[in-house]
Every structure is written in structure tokens, then in C-alpha cells.
Design a protein around this motif. Sequence first.
Motif, PDB file in Angstrom:
ATOM      1  N   UNK A 141     100.845  23.821 -26.025  1.00  0.00           N
ATOM      2  CA  UNK A 141     101.215  24.205 -24.671  1.00  0.00           C
ATOM      3  C   UNK A 141     100.446  23.395 -23.631  1.00  0.00           C
ATOM      4  N   UNK A 142      99.188  23.113 -23.896  1.00  0.00           N
ATOM      5  CA  UNK A 142      98.441  22.263 -22.950  1.00  0.00           C
ATOM      6  C   UNK A 142      99.032  20.858 -22.908  1.00  0.00           C
ATOM      7  N   UNK A 143      99.484  20.374 -24.051  1.00  0.00           N
ATOM      8  CA  UNK A 143     100.121  19.062 -24.086  1.00  0.00           C
ATOM      9  C   UNK A 143     101.415  19.040 -23.307  1.00  0.00           C
ATOM     10  N   UNK A 144     102.226  20.085 -23.451  1.00  0.00           N
ATOM     11  CA  UNK A 144     103.458  20.178 -22.664  1.00  0.00           C
ATOM     12  C   UNK A 144     103.149  20.247 -21.177  1.00  0.00           C
ATOM     13  N   UNK A 145     102.093  20.998 -20.828  1.00  0.00           N
ATOM     14  CA  UNK A 145     101.738  21.094 -19.409  1.00  0.00           C
ATOM     15  C   UNK A 145     101.321  19.728 -18.865  1.00  0.00           C
ATOM     16  N   UNK A 180     104.328  17.523 -18.380  1.00  0.00           N
ATOM     17  CA  UNK A 180     105.163  17.906 -17.231  1.00  0.00           C
ATOM     18  C   UNK A 180     104.644  17.320 -15.928  1.00  0.00           C
ATOM     19  N   UNK A 181     103.354  17.018 -15.867  1.00  0.00           N
ATOM     20  CA  UNK A 181     102.790  16.448 -14.636  1.00  0.00           C
ATOM     21  C   UNK A 181     103.380  15.076 -14.327  1.00  0.00           C
ATOM     22  N   UNK A 182     103.903  14.416 -15.340  1.00  0.00           N
ATOM     23  CA  UNK A 182     104.461  13.074 -15.127  1.00  0.00           C
ATOM     24  C   UNK A 182     105.928  13.102 -14.707  1.00  0.00           C
ATOM     25  N   UNK A 183     106.524  14.291 -14.656  1.00  0.00           N
ATOM     26  CA  UNK A 183     107.913  14.426 -14.209  1.00  0.00           C
ATOM     27  C   UNK A 183     107.926  14.859 -12.750  1.00  0.00           C
ATOM     28  N   UNK A 184     108.606  14.118 -11.920  1.00  0.00           N
ATOM     29  CA  UNK A 184     108.697  14.424 -10.498  1.00  0.00           C
ATOM     30  C   UNK A 184     109.857  15.393 -10.266  1.00  0.00           C
ATOM     31  N   UNK A 185     109.571  16.535  -9.658  1.00  0.00           N
ATOM     32  CA  UNK A 185     110.614  17.529  -9.404  1.00  0.00           C
ATOM     33  C   UNK A 185     111.674  17.016  -8.434  1.00  0.00           C
ATOM     34  N   UNK A 186     111.303  16.125  -7.527  1.00  0.00           N
ATOM     35  CA  UNK A 186     112.225  15.539  -6.543  1.00  0.00           C
ATOM     36  C   UNK A 186     113.155  16.601  -5.947  1.00  0.00           C
ATOM     37  N   UNK A 224     112.945  26.257 -20.766  1.00  0.00           N
ATOM     38  CA  UNK A 224     113.067  27.113 -19.587  1.00  0.00           C
ATOM     39  C   UNK A 224     111.692  27.489 -19.040  1.00  0.00           C
ATOM     40  N   UNK A 225     110.757  27.787 -19.943  1.00  0.00           N
ATOM     41  CA  UNK A 225     109.400  28.106 -19.498  1.00  0.00           C
ATOM     42  C   UNK A 225     108.754  26.897 -18.833  1.00  0.00           C
ATOM     43  N   UNK A 255     104.593  30.432 -19.660  1.00  0.00           N
ATOM     44  CA  UNK A 255     104.295  29.260 -18.822  1.00  0.00           C
ATOM     45  C   UNK A 255     103.051  29.397 -17.962  1.00  0.00           C
ATOM     46  N   UNK A 256     102.846  30.559 -17.371  1.00  0.00           N
ATOM     47  CA  UNK A 256     101.828  30.696 -16.332  1.00  0.00           C
ATOM     48  C   UNK A 256     100.398  30.525 -16.837  1.00  0.00           C
ATOM     49  N   UNK A 257     100.047  30.983 -18.057  1.00  0.00           N
ATOM     50  CA  UNK A 257      98.650  30.817 -18.486  1.00  0.00           C
ATOM     51  C   UNK A 257      98.162  29.369 -18.508  1.00  0.00           C
ATOM     52  N   UNK A 258      99.074  28.417 -18.532  1.00  0.00           N
ATOM     53  CA  UNK A 258      98.692  27.007 -18.651  1.00  0.00           C
ATOM     54  C   UNK A 258      98.719  26.292 -17.311  1.00  0.00           C
ATOM     55  N   UNK A 259      98.987  27.014 -16.224  1.00  0.00           N
ATOM     56  CA  UNK A 259      99.159  26.419 -14.895  1.00  0.00           C
ATOM     57  C   UNK A 259      98.083  26.978 -13.968  1.00  0.00           C
ATOM     58  N   UNK A 260      97.107  26.161 -13.601  1.00  0.00           N
ATOM     59  CA  UNK A 260      95.958  26.656 -12.845  1.00  0.00           C
ATOM     60  C   UNK A 260      96.231  26.831 -11.354  1.00  0.00           C
ATOM     61  N   UNK A 261      97.468  26.665 -10.920  1.00  0.00           N
ATOM     62  CA  UNK A 261      97.804  26.871  -9.511  1.00  0.00           C
ATOM     63  C   UNK A 261      98.057  28.347  -9.188  1.00  0.00           C
TER      64      UNK A 261
END
Length: 332
Positions: A43-47, A50-56, A162-163, A197-203
Motif C-alpha cells: 500500500x505504501x508503494x501504491x501511494x 500515485x504521487x507521479x500521476x497528475x490529477x489534472x 477505486x481506493x 486508502x486513508x491510512x496511507x495518506x498523511x494529508x
Amino acid sequence: MTFPAPYDLWFSDAAFDGSYGFTLDTLRAVAPVPPAPGFADRWRGWRESARSTDAVPRILSSSDRAGRRVSLIELSGVDGVRLRAWYVEPLAEAPRVGVVHSHGYGGRERVDLSRVPRDAAAIFPVARGLGALNVDVGAPEEREAHVLTGLSDPDAYVIGLCARDLWLAGDALRELAGDLPLYFVGESFGGGLGALAVPWDDRYVGATLVVPTFGQYDERLAAPCLGSGEHQRRHVQRHPEAREQLRLFDASTSALFFRIPVRIEAALWDQYVPPPGQFSIANAVPAELLELQVLPAGHAEYPGLGRVIVDARRAGREHLERSLTAAAEARD
């Protein structure tokens, strides 16, 4: 069939017992599934990926409603598929928090602002494949096909995608509204996605999960139900190896990694999301971070439901405020 009171009166025509024989005491004893080797790293790897994908995010249309602007937007999912969502912002003031608000299985027809403060920006993502905005986009809409799509490949399993798409929804919200602290709200399908999803997102500063699904697959796969779990249960009966494939997507396991305040509204009776799965997620959250509201029933109409909903929504907004305060104090 005889059900425990008061369900014998409320649901006398139900085909089976939505309590599954559990009481509050036995539900509070349902253990989350321990992490399989490599669970957290995956999950940390997926997170990180995901940082390299721009939501645009791109605004497609907007209208003003009761002091807020509601926009239909388009944004990228983690694999680049373009998904549609709604974005909401206050008109009279700058937002002080961003709410990522997911939905139940079947999708979302419109925004629901009952858990969103008036001075919050919010994004209402619609999961890939689901209505009304993303029918058959990135995944099939039909329930059985959706919940099983890509199961043999962890990187392609639709529930994981989806997560992970929720991370991009957070990106889109912050790109449109500014660098805000985030709070998550999700119900049923969306509650389970949030636990993944949320446990891996520090925002995030906090989360509310309402009757969350995808929890404790040992229990989920043993309990016939009316929801998506029934398709998974029957699939695993035909393909026993799929039990191992689901281990990376157990919301009770992921919930062990929460480090923010979490409010969970879990039901004692629910024919769609069996209660032991819901409570396994609550039982996974560190006790000092958990606020638990026990609901009489989920995914059902019953006497007093309107008051329960009003009280739960108010308590959820209060939890958001306390979560914001706690995060601000921790920074100071």
C-alpha cells in the motif's frame, strides 16, 4: 423465522437475520485480519506511485446553490483513466478544510452536503464504472462484474483501484481549493474504500466511515448477504485461491494503520454489509483514535431512522471540528 427484538417487529418479513446471531459484545470482539507479509509495503508503494500521476482537474460546468458553487469536474484516476466528479466550494469565504466524500455501491446521483461544513471545499468522487457520472468508465457497472474485476492481479483489482483513485481526488481538491487539511467521509462501499486508502495518506486529519464494507473477509465470506459481498462469497466458493487474492484489500487490516481520529458508525443489523465486517474495522482502529456510534440497523428503514440520521450527521460534523483542532494543536 424468529429474530431478536426489536427486529422481530421491524423486519418480520425479512428472509434472514441481519444480526447473523451477533450481539454488541460479540461484535466488539471480532478481530481484524492481521496484515499478510508485504501488506503495508504494497500500500505504501501504491501511494508513492500515485504521487507521479497528475490529477489534472478540469471544470466542465458550474452553478451556484445556496451560497456554494457546485461544479462538474473531470480528473484522472491512478491509471490515467479520466473520471468525473463534483466539486463544491463556498462563495462567501475561503475554505478552511477539504472534505473528500465517497459514496455507497451503485454510485451517486447528486451531492449530499449534510456532512460538509459551509466553509469547507469538498469533492464528491464517483468510483470508476459507477453511475451517474462514470458508468462503464474504467470498470463495468454491473455489480458482480464490478466487484470481481481484476481480482487475480493486485495492481488491477477494481476495489484497489477505486481506493487509490481517492488519493487523486484529494489531489484534485487541493489543486482547486488550495493546500487544505483533508477530512474523509464515506458510507458502505465508500467507507470501505476510505479504510483502505486513508491510512496511507498523511494529508488527512480525520475520517468518518458509515457502515463500512470490505472488512474481515473470513467473516465476510462466511455470511450470505444482499450486497457485493455475496458475489465475492460465491466467487471464492468456486475459486478458493481468491481468498488469498483478497487479503491485500481487507479494510479491517488497513484500519490497523490509522493514525488519525476515526469515527465509525456501525450497525447491529444489516443484510447488505454484515455487522461483523463493519465492527472488525472499528475494532482495528487504535482505541484512543476511535469514536464509535452503534446504529440499530444499516441499509434498512426502521422506526426512528430519521432522528438517528440527524444525530449521526451532527456528531460527524463535530468530529470533523475536533479532528481539525487536534491536528492544529499537534502542529503547534
